[in-house]
Design an enzyme around this catalytic site. Structure first.
Site, PDB file in Angstrom:
ATOM      1  N   TYR A 157      28.089  14.614  -8.726  1.00 43.80           N
ATOM      2  CA  TYR A 157      28.716  13.788  -9.763  1.00 43.80           C
ATOM      3  C   TYR A 157      29.728  14.631 -10.556  1.00 43.80           C
ATOM      4  O   TYR A 157      30.751  14.113 -11.019  1.00 43.80           O
ATOM      5  CB  TYR A 157      27.648  13.209 -10.706  1.00 43.80           C
ATOM      6  CG  TYR A 157      26.625  12.318 -10.024  1.00 43.80           C
ATOM      7  CD1 TYR A 157      26.903  11.675  -8.818  1.00 43.80           C
ATOM      8  CD2 TYR A 157      25.384  12.100 -10.597  1.00 43.80           C
ATOM      9  CE1 TYR A 157      25.962  10.859  -8.208  1.00 43.80           C
ATOM     10  CE2 TYR A 157      24.432  11.272 -10.001  1.00 43.80           C
ATOM     11  CZ  TYR A 157      24.730  10.663  -8.798  1.00 43.80           C
ATOM     12  OH  TYR A 157      23.796   9.844  -8.191  1.00 43.80           O
ATOM     13  N   LYS A 186      24.252  -2.322 -16.203  1.00 41.14           N
ATOM     14  CA  LYS A 186      23.180  -2.778 -17.081  1.00 41.14           C
ATOM     15  C   LYS A 186      21.877  -2.248 -16.526  1.00 41.14           C
ATOM     16  O   LYS A 186      21.791  -2.028 -15.307  1.00 41.14           O
ATOM     17  CB  LYS A 186      23.162  -4.292 -17.226  1.00 41.14           C
ATOM     18  CG  LYS A 186      23.400  -5.143 -15.982  1.00 41.14           C
ATOM     19  CD  LYS A 186      22.528  -5.016 -14.799  1.00 41.14           C
ATOM     20  CE  LYS A 186      21.052  -5.243 -15.038  1.00 41.14           C
ATOM     21  NZ  LYS A 186      20.274  -5.040 -13.765  1.00 41.14           N
ATOM     22  N   ALA A 245      26.365  -0.454  -6.083  1.00 42.16           N
ATOM     23  CA  ALA A 245      27.676   0.185  -5.930  1.00 42.16           C
ATOM     24  C   ALA A 245      28.397  -0.390  -4.702  1.00 42.16           C
ATOM     25  O   ALA A 245      29.618  -0.568  -4.693  1.00 42.16           O
ATOM     26  CB  ALA A 245      27.514   1.694  -5.792  1.00 42.16           C
ATOM     27  N   ASP A 280      15.718  -4.571 -16.323  1.00 46.08           N
ATOM     28  CA  ASP A 280      16.459  -4.893 -15.104  1.00 46.08           C
ATOM     29  C   ASP A 280      16.910  -6.349 -15.073  1.00 46.08           C
ATOM     30  O   ASP A 280      18.046  -6.643 -14.684  1.00 46.08           O
ATOM     31  CB  ASP A 280      15.597  -4.605 -13.869  1.00 46.08           C
ATOM     32  CG  ASP A 280      16.455  -4.525 -12.619  1.00 46.08           C
ATOM     33  OD1 ASP A 280      17.366  -3.678 -12.600  1.00 46.08           O
ATOM     34  OD2 ASP A 280      16.261  -5.333 -11.690  1.00 46.08           O
TER      35      ASP A 280
HETATM   36  N1  NDP Z   1      24.993  -5.953 -11.769  1.00 48.95           N
HETATM   37  C1  NDP Z   1      24.065  -6.266 -10.891  1.00 48.95           C
HETATM   38  O1  NDP Z   1      24.005  -7.375 -10.361  1.00 48.95           O
HETATM   39  C2  NDP Z   1      23.066  -5.235 -10.511  1.00 48.95           C
HETATM   40  C3  NDP Z   1      22.949  -4.099 -11.275  1.00 48.95           C
HETATM   41  N2  NDP Z   1      22.060  -3.133 -10.926  1.00 48.95           N
HETATM   42  C4  NDP Z   1      21.958  -1.930 -11.782  1.00 48.95           C
HETATM   43  O2  NDP Z   1      22.504  -0.833 -11.063  1.00 48.95           O
HETATM   44  C5  NDP Z   1      21.725   0.326 -11.230  1.00 48.95           C
HETATM   45  C6  NDP Z   1      21.339   0.848  -9.842  1.00 48.95           C
HETATM   46  O3  NDP Z   1      20.564  -0.111  -9.169  1.00 48.95           O
HETATM   47  P1  NDP Z   1      20.531  -0.180  -7.553  1.00 48.95           P
HETATM   48  O4  NDP Z   1      21.880  -0.105  -6.991  1.00 48.95           O
HETATM   49  O5  NDP Z   1      19.675  -1.329  -7.217  1.00 48.95           O
HETATM   50  O6  NDP Z   1      19.740   1.166  -7.236  1.00 48.95           O
HETATM   51  P2  NDP Z   1      19.763   2.025  -5.911  1.00 48.95           P
HETATM   52  O7  NDP Z   1      18.492   2.779  -5.892  1.00 48.95           O
HETATM   53  O8  NDP Z   1      20.119   1.189  -4.731  1.00 48.95           O
HETATM   54  O9  NDP Z   1      20.979   3.035  -6.141  1.00 48.95           O
HETATM   55  C7  NDP Z   1      20.998   3.930  -7.199  1.00 48.95           C
HETATM   56  C8  NDP Z   1      21.765   5.185  -6.779  1.00 48.95           C
HETATM   57  O10 NDP Z   1      21.722   6.096  -7.863  1.00 48.95           O
HETATM   58  C9  NDP Z   1      21.684   7.423  -7.394  1.00 48.95           C
HETATM   59  N3  NDP Z   1      20.635   8.160  -8.101  1.00 48.95           N
HETATM   60  C10 NDP Z   1      20.843   9.158  -8.999  1.00 48.95           C
HETATM   61  N4  NDP Z   1      19.698   9.631  -9.465  1.00 48.95           N
HETATM   62  C11 NDP Z   1      18.709   8.925  -8.869  1.00 48.95           C
HETATM   63  C12 NDP Z   1      17.294   8.996  -8.921  1.00 48.95           C
HETATM   64  N5  NDP Z   1      16.653   9.887  -9.692  1.00 48.95           N
HETATM   65  N6  NDP Z   1      16.597   8.138  -8.172  1.00 48.95           N
HETATM   66  C13 NDP Z   1      17.220   7.236  -7.400  1.00 48.95           C
HETATM   67  N7  NDP Z   1      18.573   7.139  -7.292  1.00 48.95           N
HETATM   68  C14 NDP Z   1      19.308   7.988  -8.020  1.00 48.95           C
HETATM   69  C15 NDP Z   1      21.456   7.372  -5.887  1.00 48.95           C
HETATM   70  O11 NDP Z   1      22.695   7.708  -5.283  1.00 48.95           O
HETATM   71  P3  NDP Z   1      23.004   9.192  -4.722  1.00 48.95           P
HETATM   72  O12 NDP Z   1      21.685   9.857  -4.481  1.00 48.95           O
HETATM   73  O13 NDP Z   1      23.757   8.910  -3.477  1.00 48.95           O
HETATM   74  O14 NDP Z   1      23.811   9.874  -5.753  1.00 48.95           O
HETATM   75  C16 NDP Z   1      21.139   5.911  -5.607  1.00 48.95           C
HETATM   76  O15 NDP Z   1      21.681   5.469  -4.385  1.00 48.95           O
HETATM   77  C17 NDP Z   1      20.560  -0.059 -12.132  1.00 48.95           C
HETATM   78  O16 NDP Z   1      20.827   0.365 -13.443  1.00 48.95           O
HETATM   79  C18 NDP Z   1      20.514  -1.586 -12.069  1.00 48.95           C
HETATM   80  O17 NDP Z   1      20.099  -2.195 -13.263  1.00 48.95           O
HETATM   81  C19 NDP Z   1      21.299  -3.238  -9.796  1.00 48.95           C
HETATM   82  C20 NDP Z   1      21.377  -4.353  -8.999  1.00 48.95           C
HETATM   83  C21 NDP Z   1      22.229  -5.462  -9.321  1.00 48.95           C
HETATM   84  O1  NHF Z   2      21.007  -7.043 -12.011  1.00 49.28           O
HETATM   85  C1  NHF Z   2      20.292  -7.280 -11.061  1.00 49.28           C
HETATM   86  C2  NHF Z   2      20.378  -8.557 -10.341  1.00 49.28           C
HETATM   87  O2  NHF Z   2      19.379  -8.756  -9.369  1.00 49.28           O
HETATM   88  C3  NHF Z   2      18.821  -7.615  -8.759  1.00 49.28           C
HETATM   89  C4  NHF Z   2      17.875  -7.920  -7.660  1.00 49.28           C
HETATM   90  O3  NHF Z   2      18.535  -8.601  -6.638  1.00 49.28           O
HETATM   91  C5  NHF Z   2      18.231  -6.775  -9.831  1.00 49.28           C
HETATM   92  O4  NHF Z   2      17.312  -5.833  -9.392  1.00 49.28           O
HETATM   93  C6  NHF Z   2      19.398  -6.228 -10.533  1.00 49.28           C
HETATM   94  O5  NHF Z   2      19.222  -5.155 -11.338  1.00 49.28           O
END
Ligand code: NDP
Ligand code: NHF
Length: 330
Positions: free
Chosen positions: A59, A98, A18, A179
């Site tokens: 949320y 995703k 995010a 992932d």
């Molecule tokens: N497009 C891309 O390049 C990437 C995409 N992603 C995708 O984004 C999504 C999130 O990944 P990422 O940002 O790495 O994850 P993080 O753990 O860094 O962040 C996820 C956020 O989701 C919220 N949340 C809600 N419920 C839960 C739970 N049960 N456990 C943990 N966190 C929860 C939390 O925010 P809060 O508690 O503040 O509400 C948390 O900060 C995944 O689906 C991943 O596939 C990830 C990395 C790269």
């Molecule tokens: O989409 C993604 C790209 O790479 C990340 C790691 O750096 C993954 O974890 C993620 O979900």
């Protein structure tokens, strides 16, 4: 870049990605109106970092915000469907990280809820919207490669081995396939369309999720695709599209903004493309979403929601083949 009618974004789940997405929206001059976290303090800190006007401590509060038009969902995959349904029920469009959902059944629910309300539901498969991918699709469609016979891609990273981390824990949708593997599988779908048959093998880690997965798919066009995803080691992260007249070599990291070459069978470089973009490039999918909304459309032409559902079904099939199921799926 902003016009008075630009959609106003709400960020749901302010974690790692995010942060990257919001930074790219800011770079592109898009309107980020609100952020929602499960903890008010987290929302407030994120809002302060990005000068976001509204910080919400749940949320539910975020999706009820009248200043939000479209919600970006950035929670772990098992929460995507519930979070998207919450936002759609509040009348907001959604851009969902995703893997779009945990499985195809959930993706269908989100698709149908959006369709019932006439709202946009789009998968944040940002790679498809990057400039090099746009040019690659043009080249493939123009016949510059002849008939495409094979596509190969890997997505491999050295990610945390902690069994409780979202990359591993089954209750958080852990596993390399959802992932990382979602990128090469979606890429094969983009270039070759529907797979007719799938072979897959995986290694299962201590957490019960897949740490390495290899797939070979046969496509309706008769061509083959292969993909490797791995979360315990970083490989080349390159991709290749092999045609009868030429091939495309996409440089590392192929699913981010990068360079590629169109190469003839004798090795002559016919065309070279270099990406020159601001930020990470996650703004291109957001700009596409804004364009669809401005045109009154409720689906992406780059990755239609039905294709997202079909890709989730492909991932379901691969998981069946390697024996990975999430809680509640058995
Ligand atoms: N497009 C891309 O390049 C990437 C995409 N992603 C995708 O984004 C999504 C999130 O990944 P990422 O940002 O790495 O994850 P993080 O753990 O860094 O962040 C996820 C956020 O989701 C919220 N949340 C809600 N419920 C839960 C739970 N049960 N456990 C943990 N966190 C929860 C939390 O925010 P809060 O508690 O503040 O509400 C948390 O900060 C995944 O689906 C991943 O596939 C990830 C990395 C790269
Ligand atoms: O989409 C993604 C790209 O790479 C990340 C790691 O750096 C993954 O974890 C993620 O979900």
């Amino acid at each position: 870049m902003n016009s008075p009618s630009s959609p106003r974004w709400g960020i749901l789940g302010p974690g790692g990605i995010a942060r990257a997405f919001t930074s790219d929206l800011r770079t592109a001059g898009l309107d980020v109106a609100a952020v929602g976290s499960r903890r008010r303090e987290t929302a407030e800190a994120f809002a302060a970092d990005f000068a976001i006007p509204h910080a919400h401590g749940s949320y539910e509060e975020l999706v009820a915000d009248p200043d939000v038009d479209i919600v970006y969902i950035a929670t772990p995959h098992p929460m995507h469907a519930a979070n998207a349904l919450l936002a759609l029920a509040a009348g907001k469009h959604v851009l969902v990280e995703k893997a779009f959902t945990l499985n195809a059944a959930e993706a269908l629910e989100v698709r149908d809820a959006a369709a019932e309300r006439g709202l946009l539901a789009m998968e944040a498969m940002w790679t498809r919207y990057l400039p090099h991918m746009v040019r690659i699709r043009e080249l493939v469609e123009s016949g510059a490669l002849g008939e495409v016979r094979a596509v190969t891609a890997d997505h491999t990273q050295l990610l945390p081995s902690d069994p409780a981390h979202r990359i591993n824990a089954l209750e958080l949708g852990g596993g390399a396939l959802l992932d990382l593997g979602v990128y090469p599988v979606s890429f094969a779908w983009d270039i070759l369309g529907e797979p007719l048959s799938i072979a897959a093998a995986a290694r299962i880690g201590d957490a019960g999720s897949d740490t390495e997965v290899a797939t070979i798919m046969t496509h309706a066009s008769g061509a083959l695709s292969t993909s490797i995803s791995a979360s315990r080691a970083a490989g080349p992260n390159t991709a290749t599209i092999i045609g009868t007249e030429a091939r495309i070599d996409i440089d590392s990291v192929w699913y981010t903004a990068t360079s590629f070459r169109l190469v003839s069978p004798d090795g002559t470089v016919i065309e070279e493309f270099r990406s020159d973009i601001d930020g990470r490039g996650m703004q291109y999918q957001a700009l596409a979403a804004e364009r669809y909304l401005a045109e009154g459309r409720t689906d992406s032409d780059v990755l239609p929601i039905d294709e997202t559902v079909a890709i989730m079904a492909t991932l379901d099939e691969i998981r069946d083949l390697v024996g990975v199921h999430y809680p509640g799926e058995e």
